[in-house]
Every structure is written in structure tokens, then in C-alpha cells.
Scaffold this motif. Structure first.
Motif, PDB file in Angstrom:
ATOM      1  N   CYS A 214     -56.129 -17.262 129.035  1.00 58.50           N
ATOM      2  CA  CYS A 214     -55.248 -17.709 130.125  1.00 58.50           C
ATOM      3  C   CYS A 214     -53.971 -16.873 130.136  1.00 58.50           C
ATOM      4  O   CYS A 214     -53.550 -16.398 131.201  1.00 58.50           O
ATOM      5  CB  CYS A 214     -54.884 -19.182 129.953  1.00 58.50           C
ATOM      6  SG  CYS A 214     -56.279 -20.320 130.030  1.00 58.50           S
TER       7      CYS A 214
ATOM      8  N   MET B 255     -58.194 -29.931 130.274  1.00 56.92           N
ATOM      9  CA  MET B 255     -58.028 -29.161 131.504  1.00 56.92           C
ATOM     10  C   MET B 255     -57.801 -30.074 132.704  1.00 56.92           C
ATOM     11  O   MET B 255     -57.089 -29.709 133.642  1.00 56.92           O
ATOM     12  CB  MET B 255     -59.253 -28.279 131.746  1.00 56.92           C
ATOM     13  CG  MET B 255     -59.402 -27.142 130.746  1.00 56.92           C
ATOM     14  SD  MET B 255     -58.089 -25.923 130.854  1.00 56.92           S
ATOM     15  CE  MET B 255     -58.363 -25.294 132.484  1.00 56.92           C
TER      16      MET B 255
ATOM     17  N   ASN C  26     -54.179 -30.574 133.611  1.00 53.45           N
ATOM     18  CA  ASN C  26     -53.384 -29.459 134.131  1.00 53.45           C
ATOM     19  C   ASN C  26     -53.085 -29.662 135.620  1.00 53.45           C
ATOM     20  O   ASN C  26     -53.924 -30.199 136.336  1.00 53.45           O
ATOM     21  CB  ASN C  26     -54.102 -28.127 133.920  1.00 53.45           C
ATOM     22  CG  ASN C  26     -54.043 -27.662 132.496  1.00 53.45           C
ATOM     23  OD1 ASN C  26     -53.493 -28.313 131.624  1.00 53.45           O
ATOM     24  ND2 ASN C  26     -54.659 -26.523 132.227  1.00 53.45           N
TER      25      ASN C  26
ATOM     26  N   SER D 200     -52.559 -22.747 136.724  1.00 53.63           N
ATOM     27  CA  SER D 200     -51.129 -22.649 136.477  1.00 53.63           C
ATOM     28  C   SER D 200     -50.373 -23.499 137.476  1.00 53.63           C
ATOM     29  O   SER D 200     -50.914 -23.929 138.477  1.00 53.63           O
ATOM     30  CB  SER D 200     -50.673 -21.197 136.563  1.00 53.63           C
ATOM     31  OG  SER D 200     -50.928 -20.699 137.848  1.00 53.63           O
ATOM     32  N   CYS D 201     -49.109 -23.738 137.173  1.00 52.66           N
ATOM     33  CA  CYS D 201     -48.266 -24.527 138.069  1.00 52.66           C
ATOM     34  C   CYS D 201     -47.990 -23.741 139.339  1.00 52.66           C
ATOM     35  O   CYS D 201     -47.678 -22.566 139.289  1.00 52.66           O
ATOM     36  CB  CYS D 201     -46.925 -24.843 137.405  1.00 52.66           C
ATOM     37  SG  CYS D 201     -47.060 -25.970 136.037  1.00 52.66           S
TER      38      CYS D 201
ATOM     39  N   GLY E  94     -54.673 -27.052 126.991  1.00 53.41           N
ATOM     40  CA  GLY E  94     -55.127 -26.715 128.332  1.00 53.41           C
ATOM     41  C   GLY E  94     -54.960 -25.254 128.707  1.00 53.41           C
ATOM     42  O   GLY E  94     -55.059 -24.890 129.868  1.00 53.41           O
ATOM     43  N   PHE E  95     -54.693 -24.395 127.731  1.00 50.72           N
ATOM     44  CA  PHE E  95     -54.622 -22.950 127.958  1.00 50.72           C
ATOM     45  C   PHE E  95     -54.950 -22.254 126.647  1.00 50.72           C
ATOM     46  O   PHE E  95     -54.918 -22.860 125.574  1.00 50.72           O
ATOM     47  CB  PHE E  95     -53.243 -22.511 128.465  1.00 50.72           C
ATOM     48  CG  PHE E  95     -52.191 -22.429 127.402  1.00 50.72           C
ATOM     49  CD1 PHE E  95     -51.893 -21.209 126.795  1.00 50.72           C
ATOM     50  CD2 PHE E  95     -51.499 -23.550 126.992  1.00 50.72           C
ATOM     51  CE1 PHE E  95     -50.921 -21.119 125.802  1.00 50.72           C
ATOM     52  CE2 PHE E  95     -50.535 -23.478 126.005  1.00 50.72           C
ATOM     53  CZ  PHE E  95     -50.242 -22.252 125.412  1.00 50.72           C
TER      54      PHE E  95
END
Length: 106
Positions: A54, A102, A105, A2-3, A49-50
Motif C-alpha cells: 500500500c 480492510m 478503512n 486511502s482517505c 488495514g495497510f
């Protein structure tokens, strides 16, 4: 993945969203994913990407829950039951696409 907070712009419009609005949009997303069991997690990972897992993990992290509890919320049932009903083995192509996605990300 995650960010992190240092990757979020200072003037991020998401921070100004009313929590009730954000929650309603999130619930709509989760309900769509519950309905669209044909959208495989591996394909979601390869494209965006999730995946459902997730989202469940993010719920668990945010709510101080066990991973399984968060994932069950997103799946609409225990994860093992969801897998038995909807999971298929990933192909080599799907796995490659997921790895490439991924890597994008933060």
C-alpha cells in the motif's frame, strides 16, 4: 484504499507539518518496515488495514510512478526479490482478519 479529500478534517494538523519533517518521519517508517521483515504484510493488513505494498502504491500514485517502482522503494529491493526472501502463504485466519480490518478503512 486511502482517505479522500472530503474525509480529511479542515483543520488537519498533518497539513501544517513541514514537508521535510513529514518526509523524515515517512523515511523512518519505511526503513523500520524494511528492517522488520518479520512483520508480514498480511499481518500489517490485518492489524492496520495497510501494508508495504500500500505504501509503495501511494508513493507511485503521488510521484506518477509505476506501482513496481513505488513498491521497490518501500521494500528496498524489487518486489519479487522481497517476496522470495520474506513472503509466506497467508492462513485462512490471517485472510479473515485482513478482510475485517480492510472493511474499517474509509
Amino acid at each position: 484504499m486511502s482517505c479522500s479529500d472530503d474525509q480529511i478534517p479542515a483543520n488537519d494538523a498533518l497539513d501544517s507539518l513541514d514537508d521535510a519533517v513529514a518526509a523524515a518521519a515517512f523515511r523512518r517508517l519505511v526503513r523500520l518496515l524494511q528492517h522488520r521483515s518479520d512483520a508480514a504484510n498480511i499481518d500489517l493488513m490485518g492489524l492496520a488495514g495497510f501494508c508495504r505494498n500500500c505504501l509503495g502504491d501511494w508513493i507511485a500514485e503521488a510521484g506518477d510512478l509505476e506501482k513496481e517502482a513505488g513498491r521497490a522503494i518501500v521494500h528496498g529491493m524489487p518486489t519479487a526479490e522481497w517476496k522470495a526472501l520474506h513472503h509466506t502463504a497467508a492462513t485462512a485466519e490471517q485472510l479473515k482478519r485482513m478482510e475485517e480490518s480492510m472493511a474499517k478503512n474509509p
